[in-house]
Design a protein around this motif. Structure first.
Motif, PDB file in Angstrom:
ATOM      1  N   VAL A  68      28.424 -12.813 -15.054  1.00 30.59           N
ATOM      2  CA  VAL A  68      27.077 -13.870 -15.566  1.00 30.59           C
ATOM      3  C   VAL A  68      26.138 -13.275 -14.609  1.00 30.59           C
ATOM      4  N   VAL A  69      24.505 -13.589 -15.839  1.00 28.12           N
ATOM      5  CA  VAL A  69      23.997 -12.917 -14.681  1.00 28.12           C
ATOM      6  C   VAL A  69      23.131 -13.664 -14.437  1.00 28.12           C
ATOM      7  N   ASP A  70      22.263 -14.324 -13.229  1.00 26.74           N
ATOM      8  CA  ASP A  70      21.065 -14.950 -13.261  1.00 26.74           C
ATOM      9  C   ASP A  70      20.275 -14.593 -12.936  1.00 26.74           C
ATOM     10  N   THR A  71      18.772 -14.830 -13.372  1.00 23.88           N
ATOM     11  CA  THR A  71      16.795 -14.756 -13.109  1.00 23.88           C
ATOM     12  C   THR A  71      16.442 -14.813 -12.418  1.00 23.88           C
ATOM     13  N   SER A  72      15.832 -14.264 -12.102  1.00 26.78           N
ATOM     14  CA  SER A  72      14.435 -15.308 -11.724  1.00 26.78           C
ATOM     15  C   SER A  72      13.447 -14.873 -11.505  1.00 26.78           C
ATOM     16  N   THR A  73      11.825 -14.988 -11.757  1.00 28.27           N
ATOM     17  CA  THR A  73      10.711 -14.743 -12.012  1.00 28.27           C
ATOM     18  C   THR A  73       9.693 -14.989 -11.176  1.00 28.27           C
ATOM     19  N   ALA A  74       9.854 -16.306 -10.308  1.00 30.49           N
ATOM     20  CA  ALA A  74       8.471 -17.085  -9.473  1.00 30.49           C
ATOM     21  C   ALA A  74       8.330 -16.340  -8.167  1.00 30.49           C
ATOM     22  N   PHE A  75       7.817 -15.039  -8.030  1.00 32.01           N
ATOM     23  CA  PHE A  75       7.844 -14.273  -7.038  1.00 32.01           C
ATOM     24  C   PHE A  75       6.446 -13.220  -7.248  1.00 32.01           C
ATOM     25  N   ARG A  76       5.402 -12.599  -6.567  1.00 33.08           N
ATOM     26  CA  ARG A  76       4.494 -11.920  -7.357  1.00 33.08           C
ATOM     27  C   ARG A  76       4.897 -10.700  -6.031  1.00 33.08           C
ATOM     28  N   SER A  77       4.565  -9.099  -6.366  1.00 37.16           N
ATOM     29  CA  SER A  77       4.716  -7.905  -6.352  1.00 37.16           C
ATOM     30  C   SER A  77       3.163  -7.150  -5.344  1.00 37.16           C
ATOM     31  N   GLU A  78       3.902  -6.825  -4.470  1.00 39.00           N
ATOM     32  CA  GLU A  78       2.958  -5.445  -4.360  1.00 39.00           C
ATOM     33  C   GLU A  78       3.172  -4.238  -3.858  1.00 39.00           C
ATOM     34  N   VAL A  79       2.874  -3.161  -3.465  1.00 40.65           N
ATOM     35  CA  VAL A  79       2.996  -1.839  -3.353  1.00 40.65           C
ATOM     36  C   VAL A  79       2.108  -1.500  -1.669  1.00 40.65           C
ATOM     37  N   PHE A  80       4.007  -1.287  -1.183  1.00 38.08           N
ATOM     38  CA  PHE A  80       4.252  -0.916   0.071  1.00 38.08           C
ATOM     39  C   PHE A  80       2.397   0.105   0.756  1.00 38.08           C
ATOM     40  N   ASP A  81       1.872   0.636   0.419  1.00 36.70           N
ATOM     41  CA  ASP A  81       1.012   1.287   0.348  1.00 36.70           C
ATOM     42  C   ASP A  81      -0.800   0.523   0.337  1.00 36.70           C
ATOM     43  N   ALA A  82      -1.073   0.574   1.213  1.00 33.29           N
ATOM     44  CA  ALA A  82      -2.566  -0.317   0.420  1.00 33.29           C
ATOM     45  C   ALA A  82      -3.162   0.972  -0.468  1.00 33.29           C
ATOM     46  N   THR A  83      -3.332   1.990  -0.526  1.00 32.85           N
ATOM     47  CA  THR A  83      -4.767   2.126  -0.891  1.00 32.85           C
ATOM     48  C   THR A  83      -3.603   2.774  -2.777  1.00 32.85           C
ATOM     49  N   ARG A  84      -2.860   3.279  -2.829  1.00 34.56           N
ATOM     50  CA  ARG A  84      -1.543   3.016  -4.299  1.00 34.56           C
ATOM     51  C   ARG A  84      -1.494   1.864  -4.787  1.00 34.56           C
ATOM     52  N   GLN A  85      -1.551   0.382  -3.581  1.00 36.34           N
ATOM     53  CA  GLN A  85      -2.265  -0.386  -4.578  1.00 36.34           C
ATOM     54  C   GLN A  85      -3.262  -1.108  -5.468  1.00 36.34           C
ATOM     55  N   LEU A  86      -4.108  -0.326  -4.871  1.00 33.53           N
ATOM     56  CA  LEU A  86      -5.765  -0.366  -4.782  1.00 33.53           C
ATOM     57  C   LEU A  86      -5.809   0.725  -6.087  1.00 33.53           C
ATOM     58  N   ARG A  87      -5.527   1.535  -5.934  1.00 28.91           N
ATOM     59  CA  ARG A  87      -5.252   2.839  -7.746  1.00 28.91           C
ATOM     60  C   ARG A  87      -4.803   2.241  -8.791  1.00 28.91           C
ATOM     61  N   TYR A  88      -3.465   1.812  -8.472  1.00 24.11           N
ATOM     62  CA  TYR A  88      -2.794   0.727 -10.252  1.00 24.11           C
ATOM     63  C   TYR A  88      -3.682   0.225  -9.858  1.00 24.11           C
ATOM     64  N   GLU A  89      -4.123  -0.897  -9.473  1.00 23.12           N
ATOM     65  CA  GLU A  89      -5.040  -2.166  -9.546  1.00 23.12           C
ATOM     66  C   GLU A  89      -6.121  -1.370 -10.583  1.00 23.12           C
ATOM     67  N   ASN A  90      -7.160  -0.764  -9.948  1.00 19.73           N
ATOM     68  CA  ASN A  90      -7.811  -0.412 -11.226  1.00 19.73           C
ATOM     69  C   ASN A  90      -7.249   0.384 -12.296  1.00 19.73           C
ATOM     70  N   ARG A  91      -6.364   1.217 -12.655  1.00 20.53           N
ATOM     71  CA  ARG A  91      -5.828   2.268 -13.626  1.00 20.53           C
ATOM     72  C   ARG A  91      -5.441   0.782 -14.967  1.00 20.53           C
ATOM     73  N   ARG A  92      -4.842  -0.106 -13.993  1.00 19.85           N
ATOM     74  CA  ARG A  92      -4.263  -1.669 -14.820  1.00 19.85           C
ATOM     75  C   ARG A  92      -5.303  -1.913 -15.320  1.00 19.85           C
ATOM     76  N   ALA A  93      -6.623  -1.980 -14.498  1.00 19.80           N
ATOM     77  CA  ALA A  93      -7.587  -2.935 -15.217  1.00 19.80           C
ATOM     78  C   ALA A  93      -8.709  -2.002 -16.276  1.00 19.80           C
ATOM     79  N   ASN A  94      -8.323  -1.159 -16.050  1.00 19.26           N
ATOM     80  CA  ASN A  94      -9.046  -0.237 -16.759  1.00 19.26           C
ATOM     81  C   ASN A  94      -8.193  -0.687 -18.274  1.00 19.26           C
ATOM     82  N   ILE A  95      -7.180  -0.267 -18.063  1.00 16.95           N
ATOM     83  CA  ILE A  95      -6.085  -0.424 -19.492  1.00 16.95           C
ATOM     84  C   ILE A  95      -6.279  -1.896 -19.717  1.00 16.95           C
ATOM     85  N   LEU A  96      -6.103  -2.802 -19.253  1.00 20.85           N
ATOM     86  CA  LEU A  96      -6.449  -4.266 -19.794  1.00 20.85           C
ATOM     87  C   LEU A  96      -8.170  -4.155 -20.417  1.00 20.85           C
ATOM     88  N   ALA A  97      -8.767  -4.019 -19.984  1.00 22.70           N
ATOM     89  CA  ALA A  97     -10.220  -3.764 -20.219  1.00 22.70           C
ATOM     90  C   ALA A  97     -10.538  -2.951 -21.612  1.00 22.70           C
TER      91      ALA A  97
END
Length: 437
Positions: free
Chosen positions: A57-86
């Motif tokens: 039986v599979v139970d699921t949860s979605t009530a969480f947020r995510s971040e990347v361990f390396d803050a520099t990589r996190q920022l690069r990923y967010e910038n790329r994602r923001a450009n894609i969204l835009a």
């Protein structure tokens, strides 16, 4: 309050899932820390949904947020994602305008975002109030070191890993000043789980989590309610009180608020049978598990077998007896040193005569029985060390047999069998048995 979970292996996934299920989302949030941006992408592809499977039986949860361990990589990923969204929003808007002009209908400009959503991503790394560490023992110090700028003396760190010696290294390497040291909670887990894939954990065996609070260097007694010496029948486990950590009248500005909220949250994880106990109880449980791991993990890694297969040979029983004898002697000497009584010669005499004041759960016979019990109840399991050896990864043997060997030798004990298993595992990693000659 924010609960950060570092490590999304089987244990970290179980903890994250059950926190999401039990916490009041209007007051608390769960942030899972991914090791790399590819793992974060995998989480997005999985719909930012944690899956925990139990008996099919599979139970699921979605009530969480995510971040990347390396803050520099996190920022690069967010910038790329923001450009894609835009870019996608711009394309969608143009298409929507043309469609609206032709048909008179509007269009949702966010409909073409390729499934990449920012709703589950923590864009700016925030101060860490409660950090639950569920990674391999040998990675804890360096990982926490990287997060030190986000920790304060009011933060709480929960250590949930195999082996022992990590807390001592954290204090020595990172938190020497007791006045600036975060609160620490140490825990023992005996749930059985494995990851079918990233964000999908199989809860194979229901066990329990026992945790306790490391004594406060600033002097607060977290177990005051359990210290009623006038009532010898008092149950110290049941009488632990959250108000001994921080009373409600201290308010949200209390330096102990995160500790109280962390202990309360862990205690509410009924699906994981989590229990707050006095630190002395937890230390005993940690040592018992340490000995079990120092037997099962090395032997299965060396022999390439499942846990239960160890009982097919009488030689296993002999090795268990020797490791347990060595460990019990080391624990007994440690207990006497902690109590600060008797000279070295008298300590050894009392150990040989059975008069040492070590916990009954840590004598050689009790340790041997626990090893045999765990082997039987986990007979079909593949140990974590065997998995590590097969994948060419580092092992936690230094925090198992290595810790025991170091403890015994600090009291002049030889620890021959324990040390031999340590050396053999290191040799096994260096010279794989399945390598073609």
């Amino acid at each position: 309050m924010r609960f950060h979970v570092l490590g999304l292996g089987p244990v970290g996934s179980l903890i994250s899932h059950h926190l999401c299920k039990t916490l009041d989302a209007t007051k608390h949030s769960v942030v899972v820390i991914h090791k790399t941006t590819p793992q974060l992408k995998k989480a997005h592809l999985a719909g930012n949904t944690l899956k925990v499977e139990r008996e099919g039986v599979v139970d699921t949860s979605t009530a969480f947020r995510s971040e990347v361990f390396d803050a520099t990589r996190q920022l690069r990923y967010e910038n790329r994602r923001a450009n894609i969204l835009a870019r996608d929003n711009s394309t969608s808007s143009k298409g929507a305008s043309a469609s609206a002009n032709a048909n008179g209908h509007g269009h949702d400009p966010a409909a073409g975002t390729r499934g990449i959503s920012g709703a589950h991503t923590q864009k700016t790394p925030l101060p860490i109030e409660s950090l639950i560490v569920t990674i391999k023992a040998y990675t804890v110090v360096d990982s926490v070191r990287a997060l030190v700028p986000r920790l304060t003396r009011d933060s709480t760190i929960v250590l949930l890993h195999n082996g022992m010696g990590v807390y001592e290294r954290l204090i020595l390497d990172l938190f020497r000043n007791p006045e600036q040291r975060p609160h620490f909670v140490v825990a023992v887990n005996d749930h059985g789980a494995w990851n079918k894939e990233y964000f999908h954990t199989v809860h194979a065996g229901v066990g329990s989590i026992t945790f306790g609070i490391v004594p406060d260097p600033r002097g607060r007694n977290f177990e005051a309610s359990a210290a009623d010496e006038n009532d010898p029948k008092e149950d110290p486990v049941r009488s632990l009180d959250l108000d001994d950590i921080a009373s409600p009248r201290e308010g949200d500005d209390s330096p102990y608020r995160s500790l109280r909220d962390t202990v309360a949250a862990l205690s509410d994880l009924s699906g994981l049978n989590a229990t707050w106990k006095p630190i002395s109880h937890v230390e005993t449980a940690m040592k018992r598990k340490l000995v079990v791991n120092s037997v099962i993990n090395p032997l299965t890694a060396l022999m390439g077998c499942r846990n239960g297969e160890l009982l097919e040979s009488e030689e296993t029983r002999k090795i268990i007896q020797r490791v347990c004898f060595e460990a019990s002697n080391a624990f007994a000497l440690q207990a006497q040193e902690d109590q600060g009584s008797w000279d070295d010669q008298e300590k050894r005499v009392r150990i040989r005569s059975g008069l040492s004041r070590v916990s009954p759960g840590l004598d050689a016979r009790a340790l041997e029985e626990e090893c045999l019990r765990v082997i039987k109840v986990t007979a079909g399991n593949i140990s974590s060390m065997l998995s590590d050896v097969r994948s060419g990864s580092y092992t936690e043997v230094e925090y198992m047999n290595g810790y025991l060997t170091g403890l015994g030798r600090s009291f002049g004990l030889q620890m021959t069998t324990t040390a031999t298993l340590l050396s053999l595992v290191k040799l096994r990693i260096t010279i794989p048995l399945d390598r073609i000659i």
